[in-house]
Design a protein around this motif. Structure first.
Motif, PDB file in Angstrom:
ATOM      1  N   GLY A 188     -21.472 -76.393  52.899  1.00  0.00           N
ATOM      2  CA  GLY A 188     -20.464 -75.845  53.806  1.00  0.00           C
ATOM      3  C   GLY A 188     -19.182 -75.480  53.091  1.00  0.00           C
ATOM      4  O   GLY A 188     -19.179 -74.727  52.122  1.00  0.00           O
ATOM      5  N   VAL A 189     -18.087 -76.036  53.564  1.00  0.00           N
ATOM      6  CA  VAL A 189     -16.765 -75.786  52.986  1.00  0.00           C
ATOM      7  C   VAL A 189     -16.299 -77.048  52.272  1.00  0.00           C
ATOM      8  O   VAL A 189     -16.194 -78.101  52.888  1.00  0.00           O
ATOM      9  N   LEU A 190     -16.057 -76.936  50.993  1.00  0.00           N
ATOM     10  CA  LEU A 190     -15.539 -78.063  50.218  1.00  0.00           C
ATOM     11  C   LEU A 190     -14.029 -78.107  50.407  1.00  0.00           C
ATOM     12  O   LEU A 190     -13.332 -77.135  50.133  1.00  0.00           O
ATOM     13  N   GLU A 191     -13.548 -79.235  50.903  1.00  0.00           N
ATOM     14  CA  GLU A 191     -12.103 -79.418  51.023  1.00  0.00           C
ATOM     15  C   GLU A 191     -11.793 -80.810  50.502  1.00  0.00           C
ATOM     16  O   GLU A 191     -11.931 -81.801  51.211  1.00  0.00           O
ATOM     17  N   PHE A 205      -6.435 -80.697  48.825  1.00  0.00           N
ATOM     18  CA  PHE A 205      -6.185 -79.620  49.787  1.00  0.00           C
ATOM     19  C   PHE A 205      -6.479 -80.039  51.222  1.00  0.00           C
ATOM     20  O   PHE A 205      -6.585 -79.187  52.107  1.00  0.00           O
ATOM     21  N   GLN A 206      -6.596 -81.326  51.472  1.00  0.00           N
ATOM     22  CA  GLN A 206      -6.949 -81.836  52.799  1.00  0.00           C
ATOM     23  C   GLN A 206      -6.060 -81.235  53.892  1.00  0.00           C
ATOM     24  O   GLN A 206      -4.846 -81.244  53.804  1.00  0.00           O
ATOM     25  N   GLY A 207      -6.721 -80.662  54.911  1.00  0.00           N
ATOM     26  CA  GLY A 207      -6.016 -80.122  56.068  1.00  0.00           C
ATOM     27  C   GLY A 207      -5.385 -78.760  55.863  1.00  0.00           C
ATOM     28  O   GLY A 207      -4.670 -78.280  56.740  1.00  0.00           O
ATOM     29  N   GLN A 208      -5.639 -78.100  54.720  1.00  0.00           N
ATOM     30  CA  GLN A 208      -4.963 -76.833  54.443  1.00  0.00           C
ATOM     31  C   GLN A 208      -5.779 -75.589  54.780  1.00  0.00           C
ATOM     32  O   GLN A 208      -5.223 -74.510  54.914  1.00  0.00           O
ATOM     33  N   LYS A 236      -2.547 -73.562  42.479  1.00  0.00           N
ATOM     34  CA  LYS A 236      -2.600 -74.565  43.547  1.00  0.00           C
ATOM     35  C   LYS A 236      -2.053 -74.000  44.854  1.00  0.00           C
ATOM     36  O   LYS A 236      -2.556 -74.311  45.934  1.00  0.00           O
ATOM     37  N   ALA A 237      -1.055 -73.150  44.779  1.00  0.00           N
ATOM     38  CA  ALA A 237      -0.510 -72.514  45.984  1.00  0.00           C
ATOM     39  C   ALA A 237      -1.429 -71.401  46.483  1.00  0.00           C
ATOM     40  O   ALA A 237      -1.529 -71.168  47.688  1.00  0.00           O
ATOM     41  N   GLU A 238      -2.113 -70.714  45.585  1.00  0.00           N
ATOM     42  CA  GLU A 238      -2.961 -69.574  45.952  1.00  0.00           C
ATOM     43  C   GLU A 238      -4.284 -69.992  46.594  1.00  0.00           C
ATOM     44  O   GLU A 238      -4.800 -69.293  47.465  1.00  0.00           O
ATOM     45  N   ILE A 239      -4.844 -71.106  46.165  1.00  0.00           N
ATOM     46  CA  ILE A 239      -6.167 -71.510  46.657  1.00  0.00           C
ATOM     47  C   ILE A 239      -6.215 -71.615  48.183  1.00  0.00           C
ATOM     48  O   ILE A 239      -7.082 -71.004  48.813  1.00  0.00           O
ATOM     49  N   PRO A 240      -5.311 -72.350  48.840  1.00  0.00           N
ATOM     50  CA  PRO A 240      -5.388 -72.421  50.310  1.00  0.00           C
ATOM     51  C   PRO A 240      -5.207 -71.064  50.989  1.00  0.00           C
ATOM     52  O   PRO A 240      -5.851 -70.787  52.006  1.00  0.00           O
ATOM     53  N   VAL A 241      -4.370 -70.210  50.429  1.00  0.00           N
ATOM     54  CA  VAL A 241      -4.153 -68.878  51.003  1.00  0.00           C
ATOM     55  C   VAL A 241      -5.448 -68.070  50.935  1.00  0.00           C
ATOM     56  O   VAL A 241      -5.866 -67.465  51.922  1.00  0.00           O
ATOM     57  N   ARG A 242      -6.077 -68.069  49.773  1.00  0.00           N
ATOM     58  CA  ARG A 242      -7.347 -67.337  49.604  1.00  0.00           C
ATOM     59  C   ARG A 242      -8.416 -67.877  50.543  1.00  0.00           C
ATOM     60  O   ARG A 242      -9.151 -67.119  51.166  1.00  0.00           O
TER      61      ARG A 242
END
Length: 162
Positions: free
Chosen positions: A93-96, A100-103, A146-152
């Motif tokens: 599924g989606v690895l979080e 990045f928990q909750g992002q 680190k800032a770009e990953i949640p946005v992507r």
């Protein structure tokens, strides 16, 4: 240290692997380590034969999974090396992870959507490796990545939900 980010792993959305290159006082490579399924391995062969003429360490990436090793043959020793790219595609599924928990992992069906999406990329690995050329614009600082990953990932997962 190089943190190498992919939007996809064949089994789950998002993957981050690492290569650590240790440089001595005379600018020579003295060691290398690579990430391998949440662990790490030595990335520099004892005879140093995987240091290329241009001074870079040559490592291999596992097809679909992105784990790294100094020897491509190592991947063939994994019992599920082909199955992860076929019948097990998408099953994560989606690895979080904690960082990045909750992002970005929102919605009750997001893991199923990710699984269905990733299954469309199923493939049979050839185990034929092609050198990859990194360009300067691919490198960013860790803080930028680190800032770009949640946005992507939010954008990718939103596109799966539509």
């Amino acid at each position: 240290m190089y943190a190498i980010y992919w939007d996809y792993d064949i089994q789950h959305i998002y993957d981050l692997e690492h290569v650590w290159v240790y440089i001595g006082h005379n600018d020579e490579i003295i060691s290398c380590e690579v990430s391998f399924h949440g662990k790490y391995m030595i990335g520099l062969l004892s005879d140093r034969s995987n240091i290329q003429e241009d001074g870079r360490v040559q490592v291999y990436v596992q097809p679909g999974k992105h784990a790294m090793a100094a020897l491509d043959e190592l991947f063939r020793l994994l019992p599920d090396v082909e199955a992860v790219n076929n019948e097990f595609a998408g099953n994560g599924g989606v690895l979080e992870n904690e960082m990045f928990q909750g992002q970005f992992k929102f919605g009750v069906n997001i893991d199923k959507l990710a699984e269905d999406h990733l299954r469309t990329f199923s493939f049979q690995p050839s185990f034929i490796y092609t050198p990859y050329e990194w360009t300067a614009d691919m490198f960013v600082t860790w803080d930028e990545l680190k800032a770009e990953i949640p946005v992507r990932l939010r954008a990718l997962l939103e596109s799966l939900s539509n």
